[in-house]
Write a protein that holds these residues in place. Structure first.
Motif, short mmCIF file in Angstrom:
data_model
loop_
_atom_site.label_atom_id
_atom_site.label_comp_id
_atom_site.label_asym_id
_atom_site.label_seq_id
_atom_site.Cartn_x
_atom_site.Cartn_y
_atom_site.Cartn_z
N UNK A 80 0.81 -1.23 0.00
CA UNK A 80 0.00 0.00 0.00
C UNK A 80 0.84 1.28 0.00
N UNK A 81 1.96 1.25 0.73
CA UNK A 81 2.86 2.41 0.73
C UNK A 81 3.47 2.63 -0.65
N UNK A 82 3.79 1.54 -1.35
CA UNK A 82 4.31 1.64 -2.71
C UNK A 82 3.27 2.25 -3.64
N UNK A 83 2.02 1.81 -3.50
CA UNK A 83 0.95 2.31 -4.37
C UNK A 83 0.75 3.81 -4.20
N UNK A 84 0.82 4.26 -2.94
CA UNK A 84 0.71 5.71 -2.68
C UNK A 84 1.86 6.46 -3.34
N UNK A 85 3.06 5.91 -3.25
CA UNK A 85 4.23 6.57 -3.83
C UNK A 85 4.16 6.64 -5.35
N UNK A 86 3.56 5.65 -5.99
CA UNK A 86 3.47 5.65 -7.44
C UNK A 86 2.60 6.80 -7.97
N UNK A 87 1.56 7.16 -7.21
CA UNK A 87 0.59 8.13 -7.72
C UNK A 87 0.68 9.50 -7.06
N UNK A 88 1.36 9.61 -5.94
CA UNK A 88 1.41 10.91 -5.27
C UNK A 88 2.81 11.14 -4.70
N UNK A 89 2.88 11.75 -3.54
CA UNK A 89 4.17 12.11 -2.95
C UNK A 89 4.95 10.87 -2.54
N UNK A 90 6.25 10.96 -2.60
CA UNK A 90 7.13 9.83 -2.27
C UNK A 90 7.77 9.99 -0.90
N UNK A 91 7.24 10.91 -0.11
CA UNK A 91 7.83 11.14 1.21
C UNK A 91 7.19 10.26 2.27
N UNK A 92 7.97 9.94 3.29
CA UNK A 92 7.48 9.20 4.45
C UNK A 92 8.14 9.79 5.68
N UNK A 93 7.39 9.98 6.74
CA UNK A 93 7.92 10.61 7.95
C UNK A 93 8.98 9.72 8.59
N UNK A 94 9.81 10.35 9.42
CA UNK A 94 10.86 9.61 10.13
C UNK A 94 10.25 8.49 10.97
N UNK A 95 9.21 8.83 11.73
CA UNK A 95 8.55 7.82 12.57
C UNK A 95 7.89 6.76 11.72
#
Length: 315
Positions: A80-95
């Motif tokens: 699911x995190x990959x799918x979000x990155x494919x279509x929108x922002x590629x950032x993820x918080x430190x935590x």
């Protein structure tokens, strides 16, 4: 205070993913969405088939159903995190990055290290000591083996997560990967990583290699026992119960040894394919590998599908 100021400079990471080309994002999204849906559906069918068929209420299928459950959780941690990155922002918080890494290692080692070793032990007892199988593989012992398979990887993952949290990230925040993995994160640190790398080589190798040695020992004993069976049909039957498990072991350990049993400094983008194999592809293939060569499980799946079909109205 100075250390806190340095650490706060990086509040998020950028996951570059599998490709930076805009035209690749939608095809990759569709591909991994299909893989994710197939993984969830296949493993859920395995769980339901085993649960609904009393003939499959044996230790081997108990472990297999738990393996399928962990596969679902493991894939959900990543895709699911990959799918979000494919279509929108590629950032993820430190935590968020450390949280994802924790569950990747906890679930991944439960799934494909400890449970595979437990399943190999189950086959060893079934073939090498069949008369005491029911006594040795009691329900209580099976539950204890599963509990141990879950708890040990969580301690392993917690250790590496806490050690990583002690590092300072003050320069680049770009991760050349599609997930928050330990090696790429350590390479980003601007503080000494000697302790982290030593722990990876010693403790990490122990967590990977020990189950592998247990699996190898189990199958050596199985091979010796099977070669003593006089009939060819008996040998084929014995090997057929192990073929699927051996395939999964080869798929997983081949890829994970390639990625992790090397110095952190040598980790490159070329390791992405091996990472995809053990994180995404293996969870998708497991239901097919275990069901295609298992008559009892195929029969259980047919019963499950037949039970879900609407009954024709009587004429």
């Amino acid at each position: 205070m100075e250390r806190l100021n340095q650490t706060s400079r990086v509040s998020e990471f950028i996951l570059l993913g599998l490709s930076s080309l805009p035209e690749d994002q939608k095809p990759l999204f569709i591909l991994f969405l299909i893989i994710y849906l197939v993984t969830i559906t296949g493993n859920l069918l395995i769980i339901l088939a085993i649960h609904s068929d009393p003939q499959l209420h044996t230790p081997m299928y108990f472990f297999l159903s738990f393996l399928s459950f962990i596969d679902i959780c493991f894939t959900t941690t990543i895709v699911p995190r990959m799918l979000v990155n494919f279509l929108s922002h590629k950032t993820i918080s430190y935590a968020g990055c450390l949280t994802q890494m924790y569950f990747i290692y906890a679930l991944g080692n439960t799934d494909s290290c400890c449970l595979l070793a437990v399943m190999a032990y189950d086959r060893y007892v079934a073939i090498c000591d069949p008369f005491h199988y029911v006594t040795i593989m009691s329900h209580r012992r099976c539950v204890l083996l599963v509990a141990f398979s879950c708890s040990l990887p969580h301690f392993h993952s917690l250790l590496h997560t806490l050690l990583l949290n002690q590092l300072t990230f003050c320069d680049s925040n770009i991760i050349h990967n599609f997930l928050c993995d330990l090696s790429p994160l350590i390479k980003l640190s601007c503080s000494p990583t000697f302790v982290n790398e030593i722990v990876i080589l010693i403790e990490g190798s122990f967590i990977l290699v020990t189950p592998f040695l247990c699996i190898t020992f189990s199958y050596i004993q199985i091979l010796i026992a099977v070669l003593k069976i006089p009939s060819a049909s008996g040998k084929r039957k014995a090997f057929s119960t192990c073929g699927s498990h051996l395939t999964v072991v080869t798929l997983f350990y081949g890829s994970i040894f390639y990625v992790y049993l090397q110095p952190v400094s040598t980790y490159t983008v070329r390791d992405h394919m091996a990472t995809i194999v053990y994180t995404v592809v293996s969870s998708m293939l497991n239901p097919f590998i275990y069901s295609l060569r298992n008559k009892d499980l195929k029969q259980g799946l047919r019963k499950l599908v037949g039970r879900r079909k609407p009954q024709a109205a009587p004429s």
